[in-house]
Motif scaffolding. Structure first.
Motif, short mmCIF file in Angstrom:
data_model
loop_
_atom_site.label_atom_id
_atom_site.label_comp_id
_atom_site.label_asym_id
_atom_site.label_seq_id
_atom_site.Cartn_x
_atom_site.Cartn_y
_atom_site.Cartn_z
N PHE A 167 0.81 -1.13 0.06
CA PHE A 167 0.07 -0.12 -0.03
C PHE A 167 0.88 1.29 -0.10
N PRO A 168 0.55 2.32 -0.80
CA PRO A 168 1.63 3.48 -0.85
C PRO A 168 1.94 4.07 0.47
N THR A 169 1.10 4.24 1.43
CA THR A 169 1.44 4.53 2.72
C THR A 169 2.50 3.77 3.49
N THR A 170 2.62 2.51 2.99
CA THR A 170 3.78 1.87 3.68
C THR A 170 5.19 2.36 3.25
N ILE A 171 5.30 2.68 1.89
CA ILE A 171 6.47 3.13 1.52
C ILE A 171 6.72 4.36 1.22
N TYR A 172 5.64 5.13 0.84
CA TYR A 172 5.87 6.88 0.54
C TYR A 172 6.75 7.38 1.58
N PRO A 173 6.44 7.34 3.00
CA PRO A 173 7.04 8.43 3.73
C PRO A 173 8.73 7.82 3.42
N PHE A 174 8.99 6.62 3.29
CA PHE A 174 10.38 6.12 3.19
C PHE A 174 11.12 6.72 1.89
N MET A 175 10.12 6.79 0.74
CA MET A 175 10.30 7.29 -0.60
C MET A 175 10.70 8.79 -0.25
N ARG A 176 9.94 9.58 0.31
CA ARG A 176 10.16 10.93 0.46
C ARG A 176 11.27 11.21 1.29
N VAL A 177 11.89 10.50 2.10
CA VAL A 177 12.87 10.65 2.91
C VAL A 177 14.14 10.51 1.94
N ALA A 178 14.08 9.07 1.18
CA ALA A 178 15.06 8.78 0.17
C ALA A 178 15.23 9.93 -0.81
N ARG A 179 14.19 10.71 -1.37
CA ARG A 179 14.45 11.78 -2.19
C ARG A 179 15.15 12.74 -1.67
N HIS A 180 14.91 12.88 -0.38
CA HIS A 180 15.90 13.94 0.26
C HIS A 180 17.11 13.70 0.58
N THR A 181 17.52 12.49 1.02
CA THR A 181 18.95 12.04 1.33
C THR A 181 19.49 11.48 -0.01
N GLY A 182 19.06 10.86 -0.97
CA GLY A 182 19.37 9.97 -1.97
C GLY A 182 19.93 8.69 -1.87
N SER A 183 19.14 8.22 -0.67
CA SER A 183 19.00 6.58 -0.32
C SER A 183 18.28 5.88 -1.52
N GLU A 184 18.53 4.75 -1.54
CA GLU A 184 17.93 3.85 -2.67
C GLU A 184 16.61 3.10 -1.98
N VAL A 185 15.48 3.07 -2.96
CA VAL A 185 14.28 2.25 -2.50
C VAL A 185 14.37 1.12 -3.35
N ARG A 186 14.25 -0.01 -2.76
CA ARG A 186 14.39 -1.36 -3.34
C ARG A 186 13.10 -1.96 -3.34
N LEU A 187 12.25 -2.28 -4.50
CA LEU A 187 10.94 -2.91 -3.98
C LEU A 187 11.07 -4.53 -5.01
N ALA A 188 10.76 -5.39 -4.09
CA ALA A 188 10.56 -6.79 -4.53
C ALA A 188 9.25 -6.77 -5.38
N GLN A 189 9.58 -7.46 -6.79
CA GLN A 189 8.57 -7.21 -7.80
C GLN A 189 7.47 -8.32 -7.37
N GLY A 190 6.32 -8.00 -7.36
CA GLY A 190 5.02 -8.87 -7.23
C GLY A 190 4.57 -9.12 -8.59
N ASN A 191 3.64 -9.89 -8.44
CA ASN A 191 3.17 -10.46 -10.01
C ASN A 191 1.58 -9.87 -10.50
N PRO A 192 0.79 -9.12 -9.65
CA PRO A 192 0.66 -8.76 -8.37
C PRO A 192 -0.01 -9.66 -7.12
N ASP A 193 -0.21 -10.68 -7.59
CA ASP A 193 -1.07 -11.71 -6.57
C ASP A 193 -0.21 -12.20 -5.71
N TYR A 194 1.31 -12.16 -5.83
CA TYR A 194 2.12 -12.82 -5.06
C TYR A 194 3.40 -12.14 -5.10
N VAL A 195 4.17 -11.94 -3.98
CA VAL A 195 5.75 -11.49 -4.01
C VAL A 195 6.41 -12.91 -3.27
N ARG A 196 7.36 -13.39 -3.97
CA ARG A 196 8.01 -14.68 -3.36
C ARG A 196 8.90 -14.11 -2.41
#
Ligand SMILES: Cc1ncc(COP(=O)(O)O)c(C=O)c1O
Length: 380
Positions: free
Chosen positions: A109-138
């Motif tokens: 859900f966007p709320t879970t990661i957006y706050p960290f994305m916003r901080v990453a935008r500020h600091t330059g840290s990397e956001v890594r997302l495990a790709q779901g298919n979308p029914d399942y994330v291994r």
């Protein structure tokens, strides 16, 4: 199959086949009247009934109940207005460094990661997302993203669209082996799935109140592990952040060595009063009992949906399921079907190309049958 609670405990549950708790829960009669009473009293007496001492201790019952819910102490719990605000405050508190990375999933859900994305935008840290298919994330795809530069793994315990349930103990173990912190958004699990923060050793857990906890809008909870309570500086602060909220001295800001350092200001206090009552009610029934009940309803639903040719997330293993069931109907638009069901008082939500069903403790087998009958009638 017997209902877990009487229909009159949740008055709304007798008026529809309400299968939409993953969106908004029904509220029990007790919680609703506690909120109404409190609001009424405030409207008529203001500070004469809700004085400074009452405001300072207003979260105590909720923190205590929430501690019992997660096998934590009351001082490990904080109260906020919504999950987004608490996660944002945590993200700014942690502020991963420019060379660090943050791990989550592509279907969260966007709320879970957006706050960290916003901080990453500020600091330059990397956001890594495990790709779901979308029914399942291994789970291995998620774990493989964690390395020695990972600062935070931030996931939704249960994915909001597919209902996939992650193993917190496994995630915490791998996260900690790499020296990172595990932040869990339990908005789609708290109240429906047993959670033991001590056994699973999560570092931070946040949940909204208006879904599986059967509370109202306007209140959320946070667990902060003891090792972070003296050091983590909240990203959002206000007069309530000070150890003694009535100190009111702007020249000093002394945060308590407790999770409540993340409580920052006034809020819709009646929501916290209602949620305390709801959580107490769920605890009286037992979360393990609720989980088993909900899973039985989900099994009934899955059998009925399969018999009607629906496609269900095929990769979800038994231990990865809760009661969220998302179904794809070939040749049938999910929005159309959801509209038909809602119009006939079967509450569900469309999510992408699936219809999401999410039964909870106030549902029974008759609700599932109603939903299946209504699916049969669609397009007749
Ligand atoms: C996993 C998850 N987290 C957070 C939220 C939103 O929480 P809040 O409205 O309290 O910010 C939702 C809402 O659907 C959700 O599914």
């Amino acid at each position: 199959m017997n209902p877990l609670v009487n229909k009159d405990v949740f008055p709304g549950s007798g008026r529809s086949a309400y299968l939409n708790t993953a969106s908004i829960a029904l509220i029990c009669r007790d919680a609703l009247s506690a909120m109404e009473r409190w609001q009424h009293e405030l409207a008529e007496s203001g500070t004469l009934s809700f004085d400074e001492a009452a405001e300072a201790t207003v979260f105590d019952p909720l923190r205590e109940a929430a501690g019992r819910l997660f096998n934590a102490r009351a001082e490990d719990m904080a109260v906020g207005s919504n999950a987004t605000e608490l996660l944002a405050s945590v993200a700014w508190a942690l502020m991963p460094a420019p060379d660090a990375n943050i791990v989550s999933t592509s279907v969260t859900f966007p709320t879970t990661i957006y706050p960290f994305m916003r901080v990453a935008r500020h600091t330059g840290s990397e956001v890594r997302l495990a790709q779901g298919n979308p029914d399942y994330v291994r789970p291995t795809d998620l774990l493989d993203l964690i390395d020695e530069r990972t600062s935070v793994v931030c996931i939704s315990h249960v994915e909001y669209a597919s209902g996939q349930l992650f193993d917190l103990e496994l995630l915490a173990r791998v996260t900690h082996e790499h020296g990172a912190l595990l932040i869990v958004d339990a908005t789609q699990s708290a109240g429906a799935v047993p959670i033991d923060v001590a056994a699973s050793s999560v570092d931070v857990l946040v949940t909204s109140g208006y879904k599986w906890l059967c509370g109202p809008f306007g209140v959320a909870l946070m667990y902060l592990a003891p090792h972070l309570q003296g050091t983590l500086d909240p990203g959002i602060v206000g007069f309530r952040s000070h150890d003694d909220m009535w100190d009111l001295n702007p020249s000093r800001m002394e945060l308590p060595d407790a999770a409540r350092r993340f409580e920052c200001s006034t809020m819709a206090y009646s929501a916290a009063i209602g949620l305390a009552r709801s959580v107490e009610h769920l605890l009286e029934i037992g979360i393990a009992e609720i989980f088993a009940h909900n899973r039985s309803l989900a099994d009934l639903l899955i059998d009925g949906l399969r018999a009607r040719g629906a496609e269900l997330a095929p990769e979800l293993k038994n231990g990865e399921r809760c009661s969220i069931v998302s179904a794809r109907f070939v040749g049938c638009d999910a929005k159309d079907l959801a509209r038909h069901l809602n119009a006939h008082r079967v509450a569900v939500s469309p999510r992408g190309d699936v219809v999401r069903f999410s039964p909870h403790l106030y549902n029974d087998a008759a609700d599932i049958e109603r939903a299946l009958d209504e699916i049969d009638r669609h397009g007749d």
